[in-house]
Design a protein around this motif. Structure first.
Motif, short mmCIF file in Angstrom:
data_model
loop_
_atom_site.label_atom_id
_atom_site.label_comp_id
_atom_site.label_asym_id
_atom_site.label_seq_id
_atom_site.Cartn_x
_atom_site.Cartn_y
_atom_site.Cartn_z
N SER A 237 0.97 -9.10 2.53
CA SER A 237 0.93 -9.89 4.22
C SER A 237 1.31 -11.62 3.98
CB SER A 237 -0.56 -9.56 4.32
OG SER A 237 -0.59 -7.75 4.31
N ASP B 216 -11.98 2.68 12.37
CA ASP B 216 -11.02 1.85 12.76
C ASP B 216 -12.66 1.08 13.73
OD1 ASP B 216 -9.85 -0.44 13.88
OD2 ASP B 216 -8.17 1.57 14.14
N PRO C 103 -1.94 9.07 9.80
CA PRO C 103 -2.92 8.09 10.00
C PRO C 103 -2.62 6.44 9.43
CG PRO C 103 -4.48 9.57 9.72
CD PRO C 103 -3.19 10.52 9.88
N ARG C 104 -2.13 6.96 8.20
CA ARG C 104 -1.69 5.92 7.60
C ARG C 104 -0.43 4.90 7.81
NH1 ARG C 104 -0.77 9.31 1.26
NH2 ARG C 104 -0.48 11.11 2.93
N ALA D 227 -4.88 8.91 1.32
CA ALA D 227 -4.64 9.82 2.48
C ALA D 227 -6.01 9.74 3.37
CB ALA D 227 -4.22 11.47 2.50
N PHE D 228 -6.69 9.86 3.98
CA PHE D 228 -7.74 9.59 5.04
C PHE D 228 -7.50 10.27 5.83
CE2 PHE D 228 -5.06 4.97 5.49
CZ PHE D 228 -4.96 5.44 7.31
N GLY E 113 -8.28 -5.62 8.99
CA GLY E 113 -7.32 -5.59 7.97
C GLY E 113 -6.87 -5.98 7.63
N GLN E 114 -7.04 -7.10 7.16
CA GLN E 114 -6.01 -8.20 6.59
C GLN E 114 -6.77 -8.14 5.53
OE1 GLN E 114 -3.73 -9.94 8.75
NE2 GLN E 114 -4.41 -8.11 9.58
N MET F 66 -0.50 4.11 -0.14
CA MET F 66 -1.80 5.10 0.48
C MET F 66 -1.98 6.06 0.49
SD MET F 66 -3.02 3.05 4.49
CE MET F 66 -2.10 1.46 5.10
N MET G 212 -5.51 -11.46 13.81
CA MET G 212 -6.65 -10.03 13.22
C MET G 212 -7.79 -10.07 12.67
SD MET G 212 -4.99 -7.48 14.88
CE MET G 212 -5.31 -6.27 13.88
N TYR H 116 -8.87 9.05 9.83
CA TYR H 116 -8.68 8.05 11.11
C TYR H 116 -9.65 8.18 11.99
CZ TYR H 116 -7.31 4.61 13.83
OH TYR H 116 -7.37 3.34 15.14
N THR I 13 0.31 -5.23 8.24
CA THR I 13 -0.74 -4.93 7.63
C THR I 13 -1.94 -4.53 9.25
OG1 THR I 13 0.26 -6.60 6.48
CG2 THR I 13 -2.80 -6.52 6.73
N ASN J 248 -11.48 -1.85 15.92
CA ASN J 248 -11.13 -2.54 16.59
C ASN J 248 -10.64 -2.29 18.16
OD1 ASN J 248 -9.48 -4.48 14.95
ND2 ASN J 248 -8.83 -3.00 14.04
N ARG K 284 -11.93 6.16 15.03
CA ARG K 284 -11.73 5.21 16.33
C ARG K 284 -13.23 5.73 17.51
NH1 ARG K 284 -7.80 1.65 18.52
NH2 ARG K 284 -7.38 2.09 20.53
N LEU L 154 -6.07 -3.79 4.49
CA LEU L 154 -4.81 -2.85 4.26
C LEU L 154 -3.95 -3.33 3.39
CD1 LEU L 154 -4.40 -2.15 8.49
CD2 LEU L 154 -4.98 -0.92 6.82
N PRO L 155 -4.19 -4.65 3.11
CA PRO L 155 -3.02 -4.55 1.83
C PRO L 155 -3.93 -3.53 0.50
CG PRO L 155 -3.13 -6.73 2.53
CD PRO L 155 -4.34 -5.43 3.79
N ASP M 37 4.62 -6.87 -0.19
CA ASP M 37 3.44 -5.47 -0.15
C ASP M 37 2.12 -6.78 0.30
OD1 ASP M 37 5.44 -4.81 -1.66
OD2 ASP M 37 5.01 -4.87 -3.29
#
Lengths: 165, 266, 788
Positions: A43, B50, A19-20, B3-4, B31-32, B1, B106, B6, A61, B52, B8, B35-36, A41
């Protein structure tokens, strides 16, 4: 693992993914669509811009899993059987690229810009809309020219081009 | 990242259920920002929910006195919405300056305020406009919502559903972008709603968004640029870094406040 | 399909693959069985490594190996090298500390390589890298260029007391002191040339491979000079014999100098590939690029200019402390010495110059060549001095420059260089016309009415390019000659492959080089392929940097083509049954002088391979020639850049309104590409002046380690540029070309700062002149004063 199904450049693409996995990793590592690049890294550079459901997004992203059910278009899917997309042609004609690394993201951003803001783009608008795309080679001069010309060329091609996505 | 797991969900109810009470569960909106941070391994989540695919969290509704925006509404949708442009044009204008076009495609309102980045734009709009944040459990006034750096009044298991903005008589937003990150180095949102005048400042405060009460007082006399002449924000509690020290930020607060009033009264 | 002539703006051949996403950058390649490398990097600027516990990392799933400095030492992997010897004033050689590929006992900057984890997947390698436990004894750091030579500063390398690598000098000290003694006016300046991070958009990548059957190593890497990488890895680091090491640099996404150097990462990937028996791939992320790619600039300088009562320059003296970082990178030592001080004369006739440079170690990333490399620093010194001197003397800056221009050529400066040709008045005159200098006062008034301050800044730059005559640079300490090679292979069907030692990473060689061949051989450009970037294909080459590929690389191609034409004439003479002396070659046709008998280039090529019309004993079959071209002099591109900008005193934001560049690059092969090079250079120079600066804190932490903190130039920061050219052909190479790649980056910073100080009214301002700094400067100089 998570099941991911999406349409990439008009073709179905599915996989069982960690999922990553980011969209850009799915495109590059799984589908071998290496035209979409990774330049940072955080965005900010925009080398990874693709279209998701018709909008430009930064594929570094977005999780691939988030894109399930989406239509994704990459630089490889922009040209059609008839030839290059007018924006691609404009970048070549106006020397809008040097090393080429930022170019796919620039072109995808430019096409999205025309979809959002129309065909008649002034220099100030183009420069402001490139907020999220870095280029280290061109000083942006010819990129700006290319986008203005590409927008005009898209106008000349008319609505057919809009359908392509 | 790291692990996680997920998830939905497709409804807000499912999402809230997944969120549970566990602090190790994170919501993924646009996620903007998240996620970074996850990519740089600065944030770890055991479970990622998620949002979305939760369509009910998206959308813009307008009534004569208020504008309600779903938590998962994208910045680009707010920027381009005729309803927003008519009801609160300053909000549409503000949304059109967040990040860059791809980020706006996004990024979401709910994600922005739940993250409460001290340099994000939306918190200043919420605070200045006197917005009400509607969660799955309750309604929270903006004044009570933003609690400091990346801190909000949200409790475990609580998610933002929508935000309701009262329509102001006048409003304006001016931002000085951080030279590198392009977040707000200083952003000032001003709003006038009958006698209530609010000036909210983002980017500058070491503890996140805040109201500049002296400016509010000054504008109560008359809501014009001139009312702010000579007024300088205090440097107390302002950020200081290589791009801007507290004195410069304080100066910019005044300049941006004037420019925001200029827009509001134009 | 016609011939493409030199001088036409033909569109680029390489663009098709780039605009369609079909470029092949190193990270686009995956090798069968490939494993992934992640480096464990020092979080400290300076520390002893007391121990590394990798046991738990090694036990993690998918981990193939964790290698450290001990393994490097056990396998006798040599240290990284600096290829240019600099001697101090006292004659002693520079004091270079060891530079191991993985740290041995000590780390010297944040990002220094401590260990490498190799695993089946990138995620597994990253997880395991976090599990490597390093026991650091943290030491105080020497992070400040100006303070690192202090007696009590922490010592970076034992071999270099007071962190001083060398104390170098150039010029005649006594003559310069004498000039100052009789000066009517002396202008003094203290400046910092800010540290920059190159940031090509493509981060560095390396894939090492080892084939045990043939004992051949292969390295795919993001390099500007794959042959130099091979030579260094073979001859100095000792990883593989040169003939058993293939280095391939495919499409490379920009370099700007940072991809010249031979780094630890590619060294480790090649070495580790044999250790683990798998191809090993490393892809830098942007944070690693910030921490570990060689940075640029970072000078602290005091300079003085002596003038007579008429404003004629008598002498110049300069003292510079140049930060070289924690280790000497591949060409680090040469940049603040021979690439810097010889350019201090600028475009001016200066009778006496004396320059001292202390190269110093600090606990920061290595500093090496970045676009311009030494020449931007020199240009900044002289062009800021000229501006300030003009103000102090009450002379127009333009006038002071004109008064001191070199006007007759050749011109020998007191600092090595012999300028061959130029016309500095011509570029100045054209620039003044294009910027509408006469309308400046009116534009300033209009800006003032809007509450803005307008300023104009000039920069007359010169650079030494076409690096370089091998004997000359050898005498100055270079470890290698700087010639270039070319091989022209004509196929039986008349198409041509040119193998060049130059490397294109955005410069468009596939087009300009093919254009040259098309023009000279009279064949369509479509029939020419340029081959570069693979040591198995191209025998040797020195690569691309220092604006050398036109002047040196293309000259080598000319030389090889001359040989091809000479051989082809022999073939044609046999086929046409004429004497060789009667064969003329023109417009792609070999003909017998005074007759209509002749053969097209392709027909002669075919005959050369069929070899029926001549004796193989008299004339060898085939048509393929190689050449090594060693330049006879540097080339001296020069020009005038003018920046006009407006300052908003409320915010401190400076907006560049107009930019005029008038450059003299000699003859131009493809003006479209040359203009593109100028544009990009200007953007980087503006970046240095207004935006970019790598900042280390006192503990040696890089504060600006991402695009979130390091301010890159964006599209909205820049105007469209007005670019024009004047031409004085370079006399020292067959094409008359000078080189254009670095001009903008060299010219731009003083143009911007001079414009700012003009707008502010005699106020020095350091680079990068951020909005905050400009706002402060505005507060210190009231508008009415600035307007005077």
């Amino acid at each position: 693992m998570v099941a991911v199904n999406m349409t990439v450049n008009g073709k179905p693409a599915s996989a069982e993914l960690d999922p990553r996995t980011l969209l850009v990793q799915f495109l590059r590592d799984h589908l071998r669509l290496t035209g979409t690049h990774v330049g940072c890294d955080t965005s900010q550079c925009g080398a990874c811009v693709v279209h998701m459901d018709g909008h430009a997004v930064k594929s570094c992203t977005v999780l691939a899993a988030t894109c399930s059910g989406s239509q994704v278009t990459t630089i490889e899917g922009l040209a059609n059987a008839a030839g290059l997309h007018p924006m691609q042609e404009a970048f070549r004609e106006n020397h809008g690229l040097q090393c080429g690394f930022c170019t796919p993201g620039m072109i995808m951003t430019a096409v999205d810009l025309v979809h959002r803001k129309g065909f008649a783009l002034d220099e100030t608008t183009i420069r402001e809309e490139l907020e999220g795309n870095l280029c280290r080679c061109t000083g942006y001069h010819n990129i700006v020219k290319a986008i203005a010309a590409g927008a005009q060329a898209m106008a000349a091609e008319g609505p057919a081009q809009q359908v392509a996505e | 990242m790291y692990a996680f797991d997920y998830h939905r969900p497709t409804t807000a109810r499912q999402a809230a259920g997944l969120l549970g009470k566990d602090e190790d569960v994170r919501l993924l909106a646009g996620g903007q920002s998240l996620l970074p941070m996850m990519k740089l391994r600065l944030v770890q989540a055991g479970d990622l929910v998620d949002l979305n695919a939760v369509d009910e969290l998206r959308g813009i509704a307008r009534s004569p006195r208020s504008l309600t925006i779903g938590a998962m509404t994208r910045h680009a949708e707010v920027a381009d919405s005729p309803d927003v442009a008519e009801a609160i044009p300053a909000l549409a204008a503000m949304a059109s300056t967040i990040g860059d076009p791809a980020v706006r495609a996004m990024g979401t309102l709910g994600g922005s305020i739940a993250n409460n980045d001290p340099a994000a734009d939306y918190p200043s709009a919420c605070l200045a406009l006197g917005a009400t944040i509607v969660t799955n459990k309750r309604k929270i006034e903006a004044d009570d919502f933003f609690k400091g750096l990346f801190e909000t009044a949200l409790e475990p298991g609580e998610l933002v559903v929508k935000v309701s903005f009262p329509v102001p008589a006048k409003a304006g937003y001016a931002k000085f972008r951080h030279p590198a990150s392009r977040f707000a180095l200083v952003g000032v949102f001003v709003a006038k709603r009958s006698a209530d005048i609010r000036v909210a400042v983002t980017g500058a405060g070491a503890n996140g968004v805040f109201r500049w009460l002296e400016a509010e007082e000054a504008l109560k006399a008359r809501f014009i640029v001139k009312s702010l002449d000579g007024l300088v924000a205090s440097t107390d509690g302002l950020n200081s870094d290589i791009h801007a020290d507290a004195e410069y930020r304080a100066h910019l607060i005044a300049v941006m406040a004037k420019r925001a009033v200029q827009q509001a009264t134009a | 399909m016609g011939v493409t002539k030199i001088g036409t703006a033909v569109r680029r051949k390489e663009d098709q693959r780039f605009i369609t996403g079909r470029g092949q950058y190193t990270d686009d390649l995956d090798r069968p069985g490939q494993a992934h490398a992640v480096f464990v990097r020092s979080p400290h600027a300076h520390a002893h490594v007391r121990g590394i516990d990798a046991a738990s990392a090694r036990a993690m799933p998918g981990v193939l190996a964790v290698l450290t400095g001990e393994d490097v030492a056990a396998d006798s992997v040599g240290g990284l090298i600096c290829g240019w010897m600099i001697h101090s004033k006292d004659g002693s050689p520079m004091k270079a500390g060891p530079h191991p590929a993985l740290a041995q006992g000590k780390v010297r900057y944040v990002g220094d390589h401590v260990a490498v984890v190799i695993a089946e997947t990138l995620i597994a390698a990253r997880d395991a890298a976090e599990a490597v436990l390093v026991d650091y004894e943290v030491l105080p750091a020497a992070a400040d260029t100006a303070k690192t030579q202090a007696a009590d500063a922490p010592q970076v390398h034992e071999v270099a007391p007071r962190n001083t690598v060398y104390e170098w000098q150039l010029g005649d000290k006594a003559a310069t002191e004498a000039a100052f003694a009789r000066a009517a006016h002396v202008t003094k300046l203290d400046l910092v040339n800010n540290r920059l991070v190159p940031n090509p958009l493509e981060p560095r990548v390396a894939i090492g491979e080892y084939e045990p059957g043939t004992e051949v190593f292969t390295l795919h890497t993001t390099s500007q000079n794959p042959h130099v990488a091979r030579l260094v890895l073979a001859a100095f680091i000792g990883i593989a014999p040169e003939h058993k090491l293939r280095v391939i640099a495919p499409d490379v996404g920009g370099g700007f100098g940072s991809k010249i150097f031979i780094y630890a990462e590619e060294t480790v990937c090649v070495w580790a590939a044999k250790r683990v028996g798998r191809p090993v791939k490393w892809t830098s992320d942007r944070t690693e690029a910030f921490l570990c790619d060689a940075h640029g600039r970072d000078h602290v300088t005091h300079a003085e200019l002596a003038l007579d009562e008429r404003g004629k320059i008598l002498g110049l003296k300069v003292k510079t402390i140049a930060n070289l970082g924690a280790y000497l990178s591949t060409f680090a030592s040469s940049v603040p010495t021979y690439l810097y001080a010889p350019l201090l004369s600028g475009q001016y006739d200066i009778p006496a110059i004396y320059c001292e440079v202390d190269g110093v170690y600090t606990n920061t990333a290595p500093v090496d060549a970045y676009r311009g490399a030494g020449r931007p620093e020199a240009t900044f010194v002289i062009e800021r001095l000229m501006e300030i001197a003009a103000r102090e003397l009450g002379v127009e800056p333009v006038q002071l420059r004109r008064r001191n221009f070199v006007k007759s050529f050749p011109h020998q400066t007191p600092v090595i260089m012999a300028y061959d040709v130029g016309d500095y008045n011509a570029s100045l005159a054209r620039a003044l016309e294009l910027i509408d200098y006469t309308g400046l006062a009116k534009r300033k008034r209009e800006s003032a009415r809007k509450g803005l301050r307008r300023g104009i800044g000039f920069s007359a730059y010169i650079e030494a390019c076409g690096i370089a005559p091998s004997q000359a640079v050898g005498s100055l300490g270079a470890g290698v000659g700087l010639w270039e090679s070319a091989e022209v292979r004509v196929n039986p069907t008349g198409s041509v492959e040119v193998l060049t030692g130059s490397h294109s990473h955005g410069q468009g060689h596939e087009t300009t080089f093919a254009q040259l061949v098309s023009d000279r051989l009279g064949i369509p450009i479509e029939q020419v392929s340029i081959v570069h970037g693979d040591t198995d294909k191209v025998q040797f080459g020195m690569g691309t940097y220092g604006s050398r590929s036109g002047a040196v690389g293309m000259s080598a191609i000319v030389k090889a083509m001359d040989k091809v034409i000479a051989k082809a004439k022999k073939v044609a003479a046999h086929v046409l049954e004429a004497s060789e002396g009667d064969i003329e070659f023109k417009d792609g046709r070999f003909s017998v002088a005074g007759t209509d008998r002749g053969l097209a280039f392709g027909e002669v090529a075919l005959q050369a391979y069929i070899a029926h019309k001549f004796s193989g004993q008299e004339l060898e079959p085939g048509l393929k020639e190689g050449a090594f071209y060693d330049p006879t002099n540097f080339t001296f591109p020069a020009g005038m850049h003018v920046c006009e900008l407006e300052i908003d005193p409320d915010t401190g934001i400076a907006t560049i309104d107009k930019w005029v560049a008038v450059d003299d690059f000699g003859n131009v092969i493809n003006p479209m590409i040359v203009e593109g090079q100028v544009h990009g250079g200007i953007a980087q120079g503006v970046g240095q002046a207004l935006f970019e600066g790598a900042v280390y804190d006192s503990a040696g932490q890089l504060v600006t380690a991402s695009f979130m903190d390091y301010r890159m130039p964006r599209a909205a920061d820049l105007p469209s540029f007005t670019v024009d050219m004047t031409v004085t052909p370079c006399p020292s190479n067959p094409l008359g070309i000078k080189g254009c790649g670095e001009a903008g980056a060299i010219a731009a910073p003083p143009a911007v700062i001079n414009a700012l100080t003009d707008a502010l009214g005699h106020e020095n301002i350091e680079m990068p002149a951020t909005p905050q700094a400009i706002w402060r400067a505005c507060r210190n100089t009231p508008a009415q004063l600035a307007a005077e």
